[in-house]
Design a protein around this motif. Sequence first.
Motif, PDB file in Angstrom:
ATOM      1  N   LYS A  26     -15.966 -91.600-101.918  1.00  0.00           N
ATOM      2  CA  LYS A  26     -15.563 -92.961-101.547  1.00  0.00           C
ATOM      3  C   LYS A  26     -15.868 -93.234-100.074  1.00  0.00           C
ATOM      4  N   GLU A  27     -15.548 -92.277 -99.219  1.00  0.00           N
ATOM      5  CA  GLU A  27     -15.784 -92.462 -97.790  1.00  0.00           C
ATOM      6  C   GLU A  27     -17.273 -92.546 -97.484  1.00  0.00           C
ATOM      7  N   TRP A  28     -18.078 -91.766 -98.204  1.00  0.00           N
ATOM      8  CA  TRP A  28     -19.521 -91.782 -97.948  1.00  0.00           C
ATOM      9  C   TRP A  28     -20.107 -93.160 -98.248  1.00  0.00           C
ATOM     10  N   PHE A  29     -19.720 -93.757 -99.371  1.00  0.00           N
ATOM     11  CA  PHE A  29     -20.271 -95.065 -99.715  1.00  0.00           C
ATOM     12  C   PHE A  29     -19.766 -96.147 -98.770  1.00  0.00           C
ATOM     13  N   ALA A  30     -18.526 -96.035 -98.319  1.00  0.00           N
ATOM     14  CA  ALA A  30     -18.012 -96.996 -97.343  1.00  0.00           C
ATOM     15  C   ALA A  30     -18.800 -96.899 -96.038  1.00  0.00           C
ATOM     16  N   ASP A  31     -19.063 -95.672 -95.603  1.00  0.00           N
ATOM     17  CA  ASP A  31     -19.839 -95.471 -94.376  1.00  0.00           C
ATOM     18  C   ASP A  31     -21.297 -95.872 -94.563  1.00  0.00           C
ATOM     19  N   TYR A  32     -21.821 -95.643 -95.768  1.00  0.00           N
ATOM     20  CA  TYR A  32     -23.238 -95.947 -96.032  1.00  0.00           C
ATOM     21  C   TYR A  32     -23.512 -97.431 -95.831  1.00  0.00           C
ATOM     22  N   PHE A  33     -22.583 -98.268 -96.287  1.00  0.00           N
ATOM     23  CA  PHE A  33     -22.751 -99.705 -96.094  1.00  0.00           C
ATOM     24  C   PHE A  33     -22.784-100.046 -94.605  1.00  0.00           C
ATOM     25  N   LEU A  34     -21.857 -99.455 -93.847  1.00  0.00           N
ATOM     26  CA  LEU A  34     -21.804 -99.741 -92.419  1.00  0.00           C
ATOM     27  C   LEU A  34     -23.022 -99.198 -91.686  1.00  0.00           C
ATOM     28  N   HIS A  35     -23.427 -97.987 -92.048  1.00  0.00           N
ATOM     29  CA  HIS A  35     -24.524 -97.333 -91.337  1.00  0.00           C
ATOM     30  C   HIS A  35     -25.875 -97.973 -91.611  1.00  0.00           C
ATOM     31  N   THR A  36     -25.982 -98.729 -92.701  1.00  0.00           N
ATOM     32  CA  THR A  36     -27.256 -99.375 -93.036  1.00  0.00           C
ATOM     33  C   THR A  36     -27.201-100.882 -92.780  1.00  0.00           C
ATOM     34  N   SER A  37     -26.251-101.313 -91.973  1.00  0.00           N
ATOM     35  CA  SER A  37     -26.097-102.738 -91.687  1.00  0.00           C
ATOM     36  C   SER A  37     -26.121-102.982 -90.178  1.00  0.00           C
ATOM     37  N   ASP A  38     -26.492-104.213 -89.804  1.00  0.00           N
ATOM     38  CA  ASP A  38     -26.347-104.666 -88.421  1.00  0.00           C
ATOM     39  C   ASP A  38     -25.007-105.384 -88.322  1.00  0.00           C
ATOM     40  N   ILE A  39     -24.155-104.921 -87.415  1.00  0.00           N
ATOM     41  CA  ILE A  39     -22.771-105.386 -87.392  1.00  0.00           C
ATOM     42  C   ILE A  39     -22.341-105.748 -85.978  1.00  0.00           C
ATOM     43  N   THR A  40     -21.581-106.824 -85.868  1.00  0.00           N
ATOM     44  CA  THR A  40     -20.911-107.175 -84.624  1.00  0.00           C
ATOM     45  C   THR A  40     -19.412-106.932 -84.778  1.00  0.00           C
ATOM     46  N   PHE A  41     -18.851-106.138 -83.879  1.00  0.00           N
ATOM     47  CA  PHE A  41     -17.409-105.955 -83.817  1.00  0.00           C
ATOM     48  C   PHE A  41     -16.894-106.874 -82.704  1.00  0.00           C
ATOM     49  N   ASP A  42     -16.199-107.935 -83.087  1.00  0.00           N
ATOM     50  CA  ASP A  42     -15.754-108.941 -82.126  1.00  0.00           C
ATOM     51  C   ASP A  42     -14.254-108.795 -81.898  1.00  0.00           C
ATOM     52  N   PHE A  43     -13.900-108.144 -80.794  1.00  0.00           N
ATOM     53  CA  PHE A  43     -12.496-107.919 -80.496  1.00  0.00           C
ATOM     54  C   PHE A  43     -11.880-109.092 -79.728  1.00  0.00           C
ATOM     55  N   THR A  44     -12.687-110.122 -79.462  1.00  0.00           N
ATOM     56  CA  THR A  44     -12.172-111.304 -78.768  1.00  0.00           C
ATOM     57  C   THR A  44     -11.694-112.361 -79.740  1.00  0.00           C
ATOM     58  N   GLN A  45     -12.027-112.199 -81.027  1.00  0.00           N
ATOM     59  CA  GLN A  45     -11.697-113.202 -82.049  1.00  0.00           C
ATOM     60  C   GLN A  45     -10.842-112.589 -83.160  1.00  0.00           C
ATOM     61  N   GLY A  46      -9.820-111.874 -82.749  1.00  0.00           N
ATOM     62  CA  GLY A  46      -8.920-111.304 -83.752  1.00  0.00           C
ATOM     63  C   GLY A  46      -9.484-110.085 -84.448  1.00  0.00           C
ATOM     64  N   ASN A  47     -10.250-109.313 -83.721  1.00  0.00           N
ATOM     65  CA  ASN A  47     -10.808-108.069 -84.260  1.00  0.00           C
ATOM     66  C   ASN A  47     -11.635-108.319 -85.527  1.00  0.00           C
TER      67      ASN A  47
END
Length: 259
Positions: free
Chosen positions: A61-82
Amino acid sequence: MKVVLLAGGFGTRISEESQYKPKPMIEIGGMPILWHIMKSYSHYGFNDFVICAGYKQHVIKEWFADYFLHTSDITFDFTQGNKMIVHDQHCEPWKVTVVDTGLNTMTGGRIKRIQKYIGSEPFMMTYGDGVCDVDINKLVTFHKSHGRIATLTAVMYDQSKGILNIESDHSVHSFREKSALDSAPINAGFMVLQPEIFDYLKGDSCVFEREPLEKLASEGQLMSYIHKGFWQCMDTKREKDNLEQMWNSGNAPWKVWDK
């Protein structure tokens, strides 16, 4: 058509690595062998997977959750409610359902436990530790042509797997465990099953390769698709190393996909 992958058993401890993760999660070329199997199905257009997990199922389960994140371009916006914004994802178009089918459940019991995710439709099933270059579309076409409950892929292999007594029309007349003196086709997995298969599965202690397949064979409901190409399971460290060498050399017969 859904693809069921058996990935829940304790399996053989082929290396120290397998003490910490399920055998289907042991890597070949930096990716779990389970990923390689799924890539093969996806190449033929089958992208809906149900994984029968058990032993250390959280790792899958953890591998597939990480796989989605690791193969995506992501913005972590901590200024807009995380907020987390996914701009582009580059992973395969897979739907993956990971089901905890129990720690000590046998193979037939694991398949029975995922019945509610299959419904009344035919489905495919294989083991999570073997790769093959079988043409999945031809396998499915063969299954649809004969109208029986189950089709398995049969290969010639010198190893202790389930022995098949195959008739001239490809029906499997009997199914039994292999002895050291045998030289015959074996069950390589890569099956196509009608939903009636669930009627043959009784409880968590049911071993799919024993009573269910033996009964199907005796009733004339088990057919074989003869595969003369590549197939290899990963039961030992030597087999794991051989697969790794093939992959690293650029000569991996099971790699039917382009990217």
